[in-house]
Motif scaffolding. Structure first.
Motif, PDB file in Angstrom:
ATOM      1  N   VAL A 101      -9.239   4.876   1.263  1.00 39.07           N
ATOM      2  CA  VAL A 101      -9.718   5.230   2.595  1.00 39.07           C
ATOM      3  C   VAL A 101     -10.569   4.084   3.138  1.00 39.07           C
ATOM      4  O   VAL A 101     -11.564   3.687   2.546  1.00 39.07           O
ATOM      5  CB  VAL A 101     -10.549   6.534   2.556  1.00 39.07           C
ATOM      6  CG1 VAL A 101     -11.078   6.866   3.951  1.00 39.07           C
ATOM      7  CG2 VAL A 101      -9.693   7.682   2.029  1.00 39.07           C
ATOM      8  N   VAL A 102     -10.147   3.558   4.285  1.00 36.25           N
ATOM      9  CA  VAL A 102     -10.853   2.454   4.930  1.00 36.25           C
ATOM     10  C   VAL A 102     -11.874   2.988   5.925  1.00 36.25           C
ATOM     11  O   VAL A 102     -12.948   2.419   6.110  1.00 36.25           O
ATOM     12  CB  VAL A 102      -9.840   1.534   5.656  1.00 36.25           C
ATOM     13  CG1 VAL A 102     -10.559   0.414   6.405  1.00 36.25           C
ATOM     14  CG2 VAL A 102      -8.846   0.955   4.660  1.00 36.25           C
ATOM     15  N   TYR A 103     -11.543   4.115   6.541  1.00 36.71           N
ATOM     16  CA  TYR A 103     -12.408   4.683   7.583  1.00 36.71           C
ATOM     17  C   TYR A 103     -12.160   6.182   7.661  1.00 36.71           C
ATOM     18  O   TYR A 103     -11.023   6.639   7.591  1.00 36.71           O
ATOM     19  CB  TYR A 103     -12.091   4.036   8.933  1.00 36.71           C
ATOM     20  CG  TYR A 103     -12.729   4.716  10.118  1.00 36.71           C
ATOM     21  CD1 TYR A 103     -14.069   4.488  10.446  1.00 36.71           C
ATOM     22  CD2 TYR A 103     -11.995   5.581  10.936  1.00 36.71           C
ATOM     23  CE1 TYR A 103     -14.646   5.114  11.551  1.00 36.71           C
ATOM     24  CE2 TYR A 103     -12.569   6.198  12.035  1.00 36.71           C
ATOM     25  CZ  TYR A 103     -13.899   5.961  12.332  1.00 36.71           C
ATOM     26  OH  TYR A 103     -14.463   6.578  13.422  1.00 36.71           O
ATOM     27  N   MET A 104     -13.238   6.934   7.776  1.00 35.58           N
ATOM     28  CA  MET A 104     -13.125   8.386   7.921  1.00 35.58           C
ATOM     29  C   MET A 104     -14.182   8.845   8.901  1.00 35.58           C
ATOM     30  O   MET A 104     -15.376   8.580   8.716  1.00 35.58           O
ATOM     31  CB  MET A 104     -13.330   9.065   6.556  1.00 35.58           C
ATOM     32  CG  MET A 104     -13.450  10.581   6.619  1.00 35.58           C
ATOM     33  SD  MET A 104     -11.865  11.380   6.841  1.00 35.58           S
ATOM     34  CE  MET A 104     -12.394  13.073   7.173  1.00 35.58           C
ATOM     35  N   ASN A 105     -13.762   9.512   9.963  1.00 34.21           N
ATOM     36  CA  ASN A 105     -14.698  10.049  10.949  1.00 34.21           C
ATOM     37  C   ASN A 105     -14.889  11.534  10.669  1.00 34.21           C
ATOM     38  O   ASN A 105     -13.984  12.344  10.894  1.00 34.21           O
ATOM     39  CB  ASN A 105     -14.148   9.849  12.362  1.00 34.21           C
ATOM     40  CG  ASN A 105     -15.156  10.216  13.438  1.00 34.21           C
ATOM     41  OD1 ASN A 105     -15.868  11.205  13.321  1.00 34.21           O
ATOM     42  ND2 ASN A 105     -15.219   9.414  14.494  1.00 34.21           N
TER      43      ASN A 105
END
Length: 585
Positions: A368-372
């Motif tokens: 996972v590079v980015y999680m909002n």
């Protein structure tokens, strides 16, 4: 009569023709052909010696004059990710004008004021057209599961001297006219690679199952009264046939020899553009306001790149919960996940984010590079060359169960729990008072909820469990590793529920479920534990059946999958009861 002499007749009506040579220049036909066809028109008493239309010709124009138009605008436009999460395709702006408005104006310019727009996805956004352009709206309620065959069938009764128009075209020059003499289908003039369509020397449209060199189809069609009635008859007759659920309406134009029953209309490819993808829109109009979508803005910010550096956007298969697309930035491929319809009620994104924090660095999930945690947008590194588990391959199943067992034995913990019994009732509460589609639902759900005391009695130590551990979510990497993806429903629970989830998604019967259980427990599964997995199969079947019924209230129908889950609830509840009854004897 044929296409050539009808084309010439139309030119004679619309132009001040003085001689055959002028007619040849305007039509693009050879002088010899013009002379021959002009002679035929005079023999048919349609044109006199001075290039005047006869009363017979005028009657022919009146008979075939365009009366109305249907614009097809119901679909998701799945290839338009990420734009289609915010705007339906017909309302995309090119040069500050929505596609559908341009088409409506072009139709109205040739006198077509009776216009019906068939809507479905984000149908409310089209409502203003009724006031601004006096169009009518027709709703295709099956837009989520069926193709545009059903959109046109929805308005089959109004077809006759009708333009049929897809909403995703931008035409520099109008393809519509005040006069039409025959039915036609719009194709590009130039031959391109990878086409299913070809115009032969006889001016016939030939279709093929294989792509090859041919003409680019644009989807606009004109149907005269006679041909429209034939199409409407086929639409209505075949609408109940399951084989047409994924069909385009154009199948009604094909004869038994794969020829279209209408003539081709060829248009300069430089004047008409079909917009199917984000990058096609960007190529046509870099200043379009719809290029700056929320999803791409988040990619830009998360990866520190400009919007222009986000390239090769490609829709992935639509998941049951989300939409996802593949893209490339600076030579690296990524996947962006966008939550689907109703997921704000189904998924706690902050809890999902907590799960990924616990999994970080453990080589269990994808990277996972980015999680909002607020809206559920997620960017992961693309696993090049990875494949999903084959649920019929024993070696794959052995490796998946070993990975699942290893994960469970690591005894990872989070603060939240996934309670299937509470979720069953919660999903039902989202139906907003609607009744189940199943006559015996209340009775079956009561029985399933009654299994709680049994599974609690034999419950294993709660650990972080995947919950959605279906075979599609086990990825075999080219390095030989296995990664388990999609952790949206995960939480603390009896880990054996994950075995049940795998079984019911794979469509396993009892024998196949037993084989998977034996793989997980390495042949050492106690009888009551096995019955507990059966019970979880029944519980999970009811859980996902209720989930499917909620999604159906949003216009998303999972068809056979939904029915299969309800059957698991009933069938494996019965199996558990029968086995427990044997134990009591």
């Amino acid at each position: 009569m044929n296409k050539t002499n009808l084309d010439l007749l139309k030119l004679i009506k619309q132009q001040d023709i003085q001689n055959q040579r002028e007619l040849a220049e305007l039509s693009g036909y050879s002088l010899g052909l013009v002379n021959r066809e002009l002679k035929r028109l005079r023999e048919l008493e349609l044109v006199d010696a001075k290039f005047n239309l006869t009363s017979k010709a005028k009657a022919l124009f009146k008979k075939n004059k365009p009366k109305n138009a249907v614009i097809l605008a119901a679909g998701f436009g799945m290839r338009m990710v990420p734009i289609n999460t915010e705007t339906p395709k017909g309302l995309l702006e090119v040069k500050k004008e929505p596609l559908i408005e341009r088409l409506i104006k072009q139709l109205q310019a040739v006198g077509i004021t009776d216009i019906t727009v068939v809507v479905g996805f984000m149908k409310e956004q089209y409502e203003y057209l009724m006031d601004d352009y006096q169009v009518k709206l027709a709703v295709n309620r099956d837009y989520a599961t069926k193709n545009n065959f059903y959109s046109l069938q929805r308005v089959a009764g109004i077809l006759g001297n009708t333009y049929i128009v897809p909403c995703d075209l931008w035409c520099k020059e109008s393809p519509f006219d005040t006069d039409e003499l025959y039915s036609w289908y719009l194709l590009g003039q130039e031959e391109v690679e990878q086409s299913f369509f070809r115009v032969n020397k006889k001016q016939e449209i030939i279709t093929s199952d294989k792509r090859g060199k041919g003409n680019r189809p644009y989807g606009i069609c004109y149907l005269t009264e006679k041909d429209a009635k034939a199409v409407a008859k086929q639409l209505n007759a075949a609408a109940a046939e399951e084989r047409h659920e994924k069909s385009f309406w154009e199948v009604t134009l094909e004869d038994e020899n794969r020829k279209y029953t209408v003539y081709p209309k060829l248009m300069d490819d430089a004047t008409v553009f079909e917009i199917n993808t984000y990058e096609q829109l960007r190529e046509l109009d870099k200043s379009s306001s719809h290029l700056e979508t929320d999803a791409l803005q988040q990619i830009s910010k998360a990866l520190g790149v400009t919007l222009d550096e986000i390239v090769n956007i490609e829709v992935l298969k639509k998941g049951m919960t989300n939409r996802s697309f593949l893209f490339t930035c600076k030579g690296q491929k990524y996947i962006m996940r966008i939550p689907g319809e109703g997921t704000d009620h189904l998924i706690n994104r902050k809890e999902e984010s907590d799960v990924y924090r616990v999994l970080e660095g453990k080589q269990i999930c994808d990277d996972v590079v980015y999680m909002n945690p607020d809206n559920g947008y997620k960017i992961t590194a693309y696993l090049e060359g990875a494949r999903s588990c084959d649920s019929t391959n024993k070696k794959d199943l052995q490796r998946c169960m070993a990975k699942l067992r290893e994960f469970h034995q690591s005894k990872l913990k989070v603060k939240h729990t996934f309670d299937p019994f509470k979720q069953i009732e919660f999903y039902q509460s989202l139906w907003n008072g609607q009744s189940s589609y199943y006559k015996d639902h209340a009775e079956i759900q009561k029985k399933i909820l009654g299994l709680k005391s049994f599974v609690e009695k034999y419950k294993a130590e709660p650990v972080l469990s995947h919950i959605d551990s279906v075979y599609d979510n086990f990825l075999f990497t080219k390095e030989g590793d296995i990664r388990l993806i999609d952790w949206e429903y995960s939480g603390m629970q009896d880990p054996h529920i994950d075995i049940a989830m795998f079984c019911i998604y794979a469509g396993y019967d009892r024998k196949q479920a037993d084989a998977l259980i034996d793989l997980y427990f390495e042949g050492k599964c106690e009888k009551m534990t096995r019955l507990k997995v059966y019970a979880y199969m029944a519980i999970s079947g009811m859980l996902w059946s209720n989930w499917c019924e909620y999604k159906r209230t949003l216009g998303v129908d999972f068809g056979e999958y939904s029915l299969m889950q309800y059957r698991y609830a009933k069938d494996f509840y019965r199996i558990v009861q029968e086995e427990l009854a044997k134990e009591e004897k």
